[in-house]
Design an enzyme around this catalytic site. Structure first.
Site, PDB file in Angstrom:
ATOM      1  CD  GLU A   1      11.010  15.916  20.217  1.00 37.22           C
ATOM      2  OE1 GLU A   1      11.921  15.135  20.565  1.00 37.22           O
ATOM      3  OE2 GLU A   1      10.692  16.932  20.872  1.00 37.22           O
TER       4      GLU A   1
ATOM      5  CG  HIS B   1      10.159  10.525  22.405  1.00 38.48           C
ATOM      6  ND1 HIS B   1      10.812   9.371  22.754  1.00 38.48           N
ATOM      7  CD2 HIS B   1      10.620  11.472  23.264  1.00 38.48           C
ATOM      8  CE1 HIS B   1      11.627   9.621  23.777  1.00 38.48           C
ATOM      9  NE2 HIS B   1      11.518  10.875  24.100  1.00 38.48           N
TER      10      HIS B   1
ATOM     11  CG  HIS C   1     -19.062  16.771  56.186  1.00 44.42           C
ATOM     12  ND1 HIS C   1     -17.915  16.499  56.896  1.00 44.42           N
ATOM     13  CD2 HIS C   1     -20.014  15.910  56.643  1.00 44.42           C
ATOM     14  CE1 HIS C   1     -18.152  15.530  57.769  1.00 44.42           C
ATOM     15  NE2 HIS C   1     -19.426  15.161  57.631  1.00 44.42           N
TER      16      HIS C   1
END
Length: 487
Positions: free
Chosen positions: A34, A37, A466
């Site tokens: 990486e 970040h 419902h």
């Protein structure tokens, strides 16, 4: 001597870090490279922080409408831009730290820097990745890195997976400058809310920012090249969203092209070419360029290795494999749809195929849901009505409006539609399209149904609770067969 892994993943966005976790679970010695970040663009500058901003916009909207719910608010409701942005960044930071924890928990090494593939695996020889010091300047303070980290150097792996993501597409002559012309990076961290915003592009990113800034009090105009906003959505759904957003004060210019942008001291003027050649000018304090994204394929050594790159993305098969053995690509860098959840699932399929997990199937891109988190929300999966007809399908279309649903009325969110599309011969659910409150949470019900190859009969005989918004999903199915009960 170069450290050797089974799998090296370049990029720690949703696709990259999820693939790393699954790789470790499968017993592979795994590392992830990486340069900026953990969590990538989605977690730090996209999916997550934008939803935090939109939540603030939603609360602001409810505050303005408090009287509709029988409530009185003493004093005026105002926007604290700094506090809104700060909350968004804190949400992002929390999840960023969470990715670091996952890497540590799963014993995935994190290598910080910029990666370039120097060699693909050949015979018994592993591939080689050279990691150099990053030239990128983080747009935010770097969160504490997990302890299981490495730095610059040369690393080896049998399998190298590209998960480098994408970046905002830039149009010549309308290059973002960070001050007057913004990408989503700048649009997410305004020091103050501009009085007026011009959004170029009405895809998910453009519409979400248009919705946010309008709720924050800015005058907003959107320019779209295509005849409808949200071009990938079903035309009927897009039309409803268009109408509702217009009622909120957003102005739309469809079939319009920005040909030139002239900068002033604290404003920009966009020159528009309308359908038929008519010329028009729009002036706003800021312009947000939201004309799509492009894959991060540069400086990775792909050309030297002969990896096929087509139209700015890496060409792969259904398992993420490139034309060069030992090199794979997933997520945005592997092409559309450029969505975080697609990247995650694509990564899992890729690593499980490498591990020869039984029963692994290629990703069915026709069953990937798309969501836009504006107000009203838009969500969809599968074929639109237009595409189904273009394929020569004989179809049944069901519709159910929010205005006929008790829960929607009680929520004060009675504007919207649930639309379903079935093959009239087989009962196969071909597509589902929604616009209205919380539809981004509802769409997964239809995604599950499509993956299970559920028929209309099975959906009709499924009991929905419902009172809920989900009842509209069943009613839409019933309507497709002339059996709607509440409309």
């Amino acid at each position: 001597m170069a450290e050797t892994y089974d799998v090296i993943i370049i990029g720690s966005g949703p696709g990259g870090y999820v693939t790393a976790v699954r790789s470790a679970q499968l017993g592979f010695k795994t590392a992830i490279v990486e340069r900026e970040h953990l969590g990538g663009i989605c977690l730090n500058w996209g999916c997550i922080p934008t939803k935090a901003l939109l939540r603030s916009a939603e609360i602001m909207d409810y505050a303005r409408r408090a009287s509709e719910y029988g409530l009185k608010l003493d004093g005026t409701v105002s926007v604290d831009a700094a506090a809104v942005v700060d909350r968004s960044r804190k949400v992002s930071a929390r999840l960023n730290n969470g990715v670091g924890f996952l890497m540590k928990k799963n014993k995935v090494d994190v290598i910080w820097g910029e990666a370039k593939i120097a060699r693909a695996a050949k015979g018994s020889e592993p591939g080689e990745v050279v990691v150099s010091k990053t030239s990128r300047k983080p747009m935010q303070p770097q969160h504490p890195a997990p302890k299981n980290t490495r730095g610059e150097g040369t690393y080896k792996a049998r399998h190298i997976i590209l998960a480098t993501g994408a970046r905002p597409r830039v149009l010549p002559g309308i290059e973002p400058d960070g001050k007057l012309i913004w990408t989503y990076f700048e649009a997410m961290v305004p020091s103050e809310i501009p009085k007026s915003i011009l959004v170029m592009g009405s895809g998910a990113i453009g519409i979400e920012f248009a919705s946010f800034y309008r709720a924050m009090g800015a005058e907003v105009a959107v320019v779209e090249l295509m005849p409808q906003i949200l071009p990938v959505e079903d035309a009927e759904i897009a039309k409803i969203a268009h109408r509702q957003l217009e009622k909120q004060g957003i102005k739309f210019h469809v079939e319009a092209k920005v040909t030139k942008v002239v900068k002033g001291a604290n404003e920009v003027t966009a020159h528009l070419e309308m359908k038929g050649g008519k010329q028009e000018k729009l002036t706003a304090e800021r312009l947000i360029s939201a004309v799509g994204v492009q894959g991060n394929v540069e400086n990775l050594g792909l050309e030297e290795l002969g990896v096929n790159v087509n139209r700015g993305v890496v060409a792969v098969d259904g398992y993420g494999r490139t034309n060069v053995p030992g090199i794979y690509a997933i997520g945005d860098v592997a092409g559309p749809p450029m969505l975080a959840h697609k990247a995650e699932h694509e990564g899992v399929i890729c690593i499980e195929k490498i591990a020869e997990v039984p029963g692994v199937e290629p990703l069915d891109k026709g069953k990937i849901p798309g969501c836009t988190y504006c107000h009203p929300q838009v969500a969809s999966v599968g074929l639109t009505e237009e595409k189904a007809k273009a394929e020569g399908r004989e179809i049944r279309v069901g519709r159910f409006p929010f205005s006929a649903n008790g829960k929607a009325i009680a929520l004060g969110e009675d504007q919207g539609l649930v639309k379903t599309i079935f093959d009239s011969k087989t009962g196969e659910l071909l597509g589902a399209h929604m616009v209205g409150a919380e539809v981004t949470e509802l769409i997964q019900g239809f995604v599950v149904a499509m993956n299970l190859e559920t028929t209309e009969q099975e959906l009709m005989h499924t009991v929905f609770p419902h009172p809920t918004l989900s009842e509209m999903m069943k009613e839409s199915v019933l309507d497709a067969y002339g059996r709607a009960l509440n409309a």
